[in-house]
Design a protein around this motif. Structure first.
Motif, PDB file in Angstrom:
ATOM      1  N   ASP A 212      76.088  51.105 154.817  1.00 19.27           N
ATOM      2  CA  ASP A 212      77.176  51.488 153.931  1.00 19.27           C
ATOM      3  C   ASP A 212      76.634  51.564 152.506  1.00 19.27           C
ATOM      4  O   ASP A 212      75.687  50.848 152.183  1.00 19.27           O
ATOM      5  N   GLY A 226      85.195  50.661 147.769  1.00 19.73           N
ATOM      6  CA  GLY A 226      85.435  50.354 149.180  1.00 19.73           C
ATOM      7  C   GLY A 226      84.297  50.854 150.060  1.00 19.73           C
ATOM      8  O   GLY A 226      84.145  50.418 151.193  1.00 19.73           O
ATOM      9  N   ARG A 287      88.234  43.438 160.463  1.00 18.91           N
ATOM     10  CA  ARG A 287      88.660  44.802 160.799  1.00 18.91           C
ATOM     11  C   ARG A 287      87.410  45.663 160.876  1.00 18.91           C
ATOM     12  O   ARG A 287      86.313  45.190 160.602  1.00 18.91           O
ATOM     13  N   ASP A 290      85.106  50.700 156.528  1.00 17.29           N
ATOM     14  CA  ASP A 290      85.355  52.067 156.098  1.00 17.29           C
ATOM     15  C   ASP A 290      84.363  52.335 154.967  1.00 17.29           C
ATOM     16  O   ASP A 290      84.450  51.643 153.945  1.00 17.29           O
ATOM     17  N   GLU A 292      81.894  52.973 157.514  1.00 14.51           N
ATOM     18  CA  GLU A 292      80.972  52.843 158.653  1.00 14.51           C
ATOM     19  C   GLU A 292      81.609  53.348 159.947  1.00 14.51           C
ATOM     20  O   GLU A 292      80.947  53.958 160.798  1.00 14.51           O
TER      21      GLU A 292
HETATM   22  N1  GLY Z   1      82.591  49.517 153.946  1.00 15.85           N
HETATM   23  C1  GLY Z   1      82.885  48.174 153.616  1.00 15.85           C
HETATM   24  C2  GLY Z   1      84.234  47.744 153.968  1.00 15.85           C
HETATM   25  O1  GLY Z   1      84.938  48.361 154.757  1.00 15.85           O
HETATM   26  O2  GLY Z   1      84.646  46.711 153.474  1.00 15.85           O
END
Ligand code: GLY
Ligand code: AMP
Length: 416
Positions: A212, A226, A287, A290, A292
């Motif tokens: 990421d 994010g 969870r 995002d 990834e």
């Molecule tokens: N890509 C890192 C997250 O979802 O926190």
């Protein structure tokens, strides 16, 4: 099998898109991209009674949570009490993400390698601790303990930045109540990657590694976001390293969850940093990550719905089948993100290749036009035989999308 996916981001779009190839899927609340895939219902992710009523009416067999906030608030507990199979931990397990102070204490008591840390509820004591760490030759990272949408972490170059970070998080409350308690930990240095592990009580099955890109700017500059892009697989993470992560982080986590009587049925997202070549746990999330997830979903060939269902009902997790192809995801963001950003900019989308998927996040439809409606607007995910081929296809597709002020990193999956 009928599945209700809860959420409205690009991560949920990717989950829906994949699951819909294997099962009957509905989504709440969804977004314009998800509406093109499956039927969506205008019930908010935190409206648990509304979602339970929807799940009953639609006779769903499995509920899959995307975002963490409803999990931290006990959404999965309520669904379970109503008799549903749910992929996502209850509020007790979700504290692994909901409270960094809790998750650090959990890591230490499980013997998981992680940065040395202390938790604070008082700014002055925190500043004194940071001064001592710098005087002893360490760098520090200041983290809001509560949930701050992935942005509550400030990596500090010197004591002045640390004092400023403590002041802004604890006193000015830039992340709201998430900053009532902070964690200060030593700054580690090294390559970072994300590991997702499907957990079904005592069973655990990890998915392939994804990487990421957290910072907003090309070359890892600017503030944390994010997530601005991702790719999978990552050949630099060797099987030996992965084995070490499983033995030193994942297995002790499952044992510690069991020891504490914390039932966990969902995804555990472990942020790993190779500090001095050895894996250290930076954080847990409860969870999928995002962006990834967007890259991982593009690589799955089958077995995903069955694996999530098994985890939701506490059974052994059957293998998820992945292709050898690579996937690269580039996030398109609004001007100003991750600070104050613009909205309502008209989005134009030209033709993209067959191996490309556009996952919607902050989009909405106004007067028949697709417009921006969030910080991260869309994820462009492409697959290819190699990471380089997927990267080329992803950036080619990026040039087919336009909106005013669109920003993205040009170095996703570049120097790996
Ligand atoms: N890509 C890192 C997250 O979802 O926190
Ligand atoms: P977290 O939300 O805890 O994963 O932190 C967000 C990002 O901040 C991570 O992905 C890292 O890039 C960085 N970070 C967090 N903790 C540390 C640490 N102890 N040392 C260096 N960087 C860190």
């Amino acid at each position: 099998m009928k599945i209700l996916v809860i959420g409205s981001g690009a991560r949920e779009h990717a989950l829906v898109w994949r699951l819909a190839q294997e099962a009957d899927v509905i989504c709440a609340p969804g977004n314009p991209g998800i509406e093109d895939e499956v039927e969506c219902f205008a019930v908010a992710a935190v409206d648990t009674p509304g979602l339970i009523a929807l799940a009953r009416e639609q006779a769903v067999d499995l509920v899959v949570y995307g975002p963490e906030d409803p999990l931290i608030l006990g959404g999965a507990d309520a669904f379970r009490a109503a008799g549903f199979a749910v992929f996502g931990p209850g509020s007790a397990g979700a504290q692994l993400e909901g409270s960094k102070a809790f998750s650090k204490e959990f890591m230490v008591s499980a013997g998981i390698p992680t940065a040395t840390h202390e938790s604070f509820v008082d700014a002055q004591t925190a500043i004194e601790y940071a001064r001592i760490r710098f005087a002893d030759g360490y760098g520090v990272v200041v983290k809001a303990s509560g949930n701050a949408l992935g942005k509550g972490v400030i990596v500090c170059e010197d004591i002045f930045e640390a004092e400023d970070a403590i002041q802004r998080i604890m006193v000015d409350r830039i992340f709201g109540d998430a900053g009532a308690e902070i964690v200060i930990e030593d700054r580690l240095d090294g390559r970072e990657f994300s590991l997702f592990t499907l957990i079904s009580d005592n069973y655990a099955a990890s998915l392939p590694i994804a990487r990421d890109y957290k910072r907003i700017g090309t070359g890892d500059s600017g503030p944390n976001t994010g997530g601005m892009g991702s790719f999978s697989p990552d050949a630099s993470i060797t099987p030996d390293l992965l084995h070490e992560v499983e033995e030193r982080i994942i297995r002790p986590t499952v044992v510690e969850l069991h020891r504490r009587g914390l039932p966990y049925r969902g995804n555990l997202f472990t942020g790993v940093m190779l500090h001095k070549g050895r894996p250290h746990c930076l954080e847990f999330n409860v969870r999928f990550g995002d962006p990834e997830t967007q890259s991982l979903m593009a690589r799955i060939r089958g077995g995903f719905a069955a694996a999530l269902y098994a985890a939701a009902v506490g059974e052994a997790i059957p293998p998820v089948e992945f292709s050898d192809d690579a996937a690269v995801t580039v996030v398109l963001a609004s001007a100003g993100y991750p600070g104050e950003y613009t909205r309502g900019k008209r989005i134009e989308v030209g033709p993209v290749g067959e191996n490309v998927k556009l996952f919607h996040a902050g989009t909405t439809v106004v007067d028949g036009w697709l417009v921006t409606n969030g910080g991260r607007v869309m994820s462009v995910t492409a697959t290819g035989e190699t990471v380089e081929a997927a990267r080329f296809a992803a950036y080619q597709a990026v040039s087919s999308v336009r909106f005013e002020g669109m920003q993205y990193r040009s170095d996703i999956a570049e120097s790996i």
